[in-house]
Design an enzyme around this catalytic site. Sequence first.
Site, mmCIF file in Angstrom:
data_model
loop_
_atom_site.group_PDB
_atom_site.id
_atom_site.type_symbol
_atom_site.label_atom_id
_atom_site.label_comp_id
_atom_site.label_asym_id
_atom_site.label_seq_id
_atom_site.Cartn_x
_atom_site.Cartn_y
_atom_site.Cartn_z
ATOM 1 N N LYS A 53 0.808 -1.192 0.000
ATOM 2 C CA LYS A 53 0.000 0.000 0.000
ATOM 3 C C LYS A 53 0.857 1.265 0.000
ATOM 4 C CE LYS A 53 -3.365 -2.169 3.093
ATOM 5 N NZ LYS A 53 -3.876 -2.136 4.497
ATOM 6 N N GLY A 54 2.089 1.118 0.454
ATOM 7 C CA GLY A 54 2.909 2.284 0.794
ATOM 8 C C GLY A 54 3.142 3.294 -0.315
ATOM 9 N N ASP A 109 7.572 2.644 -2.308
ATOM 10 C CA ASP A 109 7.735 3.710 -1.315
ATOM 11 C C ASP A 109 9.136 3.776 -0.749
ATOM 12 O OD1 ASP A 109 7.489 1.267 0.001
ATOM 13 O OD2 ASP A 109 6.027 1.940 1.479
ATOM 14 N N ASP A 112 14.557 -0.929 1.964
ATOM 15 C CA ASP A 112 15.293 -1.122 3.215
ATOM 16 C C ASP A 112 16.403 -2.137 2.918
ATOM 17 O OD1 ASP A 112 15.984 -1.439 5.856
ATOM 18 O OD2 ASP A 112 14.081 -2.175 6.546
ATOM 19 N N LYS A 140 17.119 3.370 2.136
ATOM 20 C CA LYS A 140 18.028 3.253 3.295
ATOM 21 C C LYS A 140 19.288 2.552 2.788
ATOM 22 C CE LYS A 140 14.307 2.713 6.648
ATOM 23 N NZ LYS A 140 13.662 1.796 7.608
ATOM 24 N N PHE A 161 13.193 4.257 11.210
ATOM 25 C CA PHE A 161 11.836 3.974 10.758
ATOM 26 C C PHE A 161 11.085 5.282 10.498
ATOM 27 C CE2 PHE A 161 7.489 2.457 10.900
ATOM 28 C CZ PHE A 161 7.596 1.269 10.196
ATOM 29 N N ASP A 168 3.315 3.531 6.739
ATOM 30 C CA ASP A 168 2.564 3.284 7.973
ATOM 31 C C ASP A 168 3.420 2.823 9.132
ATOM 32 O OD1 ASP A 168 3.156 0.696 6.745
ATOM 33 O OD2 ASP A 168 1.879 -0.124 8.321
ATOM 34 N N ARG A 174 -0.490 6.448 7.358
ATOM 35 C CA ARG A 174 -0.241 6.590 5.906
ATOM 36 C C ARG A 174 -0.734 7.943 5.398
ATOM 37 N NH1 ARG A 174 1.270 1.545 3.963
ATOM 38 N NH2 ARG A 174 0.304 -0.237 4.945
HETATM 39 P P1 5GP Z 1 12.787 -4.419 2.312
HETATM 40 O O1 5GP Z 1 12.151 -5.583 1.672
HETATM 41 O O2 5GP Z 1 13.518 -3.507 1.334
HETATM 42 O O3 5GP Z 1 13.680 -4.813 3.466
HETATM 43 O O4 5GP Z 1 11.631 -3.557 2.971
HETATM 44 C C1 5GP Z 1 10.778 -2.824 2.166
HETATM 45 C C2 5GP Z 1 9.423 -2.735 2.742
HETATM 46 O O5 5GP Z 1 9.466 -2.649 4.170
HETATM 47 C C3 5GP Z 1 8.747 -1.452 2.278
HETATM 48 O O6 5GP Z 1 7.938 -1.690 1.160
HETATM 49 C C4 5GP Z 1 7.929 -1.035 3.484
HETATM 50 O O7 5GP Z 1 6.656 -1.653 3.445
HETATM 51 C C5 5GP Z 1 8.678 -1.591 4.651
HETATM 52 N N1 5GP Z 1 9.584 -0.598 5.275
HETATM 53 C C6 5GP Z 1 10.931 -0.601 5.294
HETATM 54 N N2 5GP Z 1 11.410 0.436 5.986
HETATM 55 C C7 5GP Z 1 10.331 1.118 6.429
HETATM 56 C C8 5GP Z 1 10.178 2.323 7.194
HETATM 57 O O8 5GP Z 1 11.119 2.996 7.630
HETATM 58 N N3 5GP Z 1 8.893 2.716 7.408
HETATM 59 C C9 5GP Z 1 7.812 2.034 6.964
HETATM 60 N N4 5GP Z 1 6.622 2.539 7.247
HETATM 61 N N5 5GP Z 1 7.916 0.913 6.241
HETATM 62 C C10 5GP Z 1 9.177 0.461 5.972
#
Ligand code: 5GP
Length: 184
Positions: A53-54, A109, A112, A140, A161, A168, A174
């Site tokens: 959703k982000g 969005d 990470d 990040k 975060f 969210d 959101r």
């Molecule tokens: P990854 O798979 O790259 O480790 O994480 C990506 C997903 O984790 C993003 O689509 C999001 O949903 C969530 N995410 C990662 N970091 C954050 C953050 O700082 N805030 C929020 N709200 N969601 C995050």
Amino acid sequence: MTAVFEKELVNIDGKVFFPYLSNNVIRKRIRELASEIERDYKGKNPVFLVVLKGAIFFASELMQNVSQPIFVEILKAESYGNRLESSGKVNLFLTNRNFGGKDIVVVEDIIDTGLTIKTIMDELAKFEPSSVELAVLLLKKEKLKFNLSIKYCGFEIPDKFVIGFGLDFAEYGRNLKDIYILKE
Ligand code: 5GP
């Protein structure tokens, strides 16, 4: 540009978040990304694949600032286990699989570790699209574990975060116009 934030701080479920990126700053940067995309896809009609959703706010602003007709598609990705940390497993829900020979811009969005996007890219490759590029609002960089080519990146942020502008905390926040960062 003076940063004007709607709230001095945000409190959700005992966690406190401070102002980080204002709506004006975010939207200005998104318009820059839209111009780059418009230029790079001149004469083409790419598919914007929006990761729910982000990415809803980011995608809305981005797509409205690209002038050529584009095709909009959605994909749902779920990974977060305990609200602040990814579960390490990504579930994808894709409604349309008609990506063969298409130019795709994946709109996400935040990246990470990169696991979500890597999983999405691997899945899309199965449909043999003509091209796939990434547009991400927040990165990040120090957390990234995968070798991803990110063509359109809004902001590099520290390993903290963040919420707001589509992002969210346990499904809340959101709708905040600005982006807020967790106080630790
Ligand atoms: P990854 O798979 O790259 O480790 O994480 C990506 C997903 O984790 C993003 O689509 C999001 O949903 C969530 N995410 C990662 N970091 C954050 C953050 O700082 N805030 C929020 N709200 N969601 C995050």
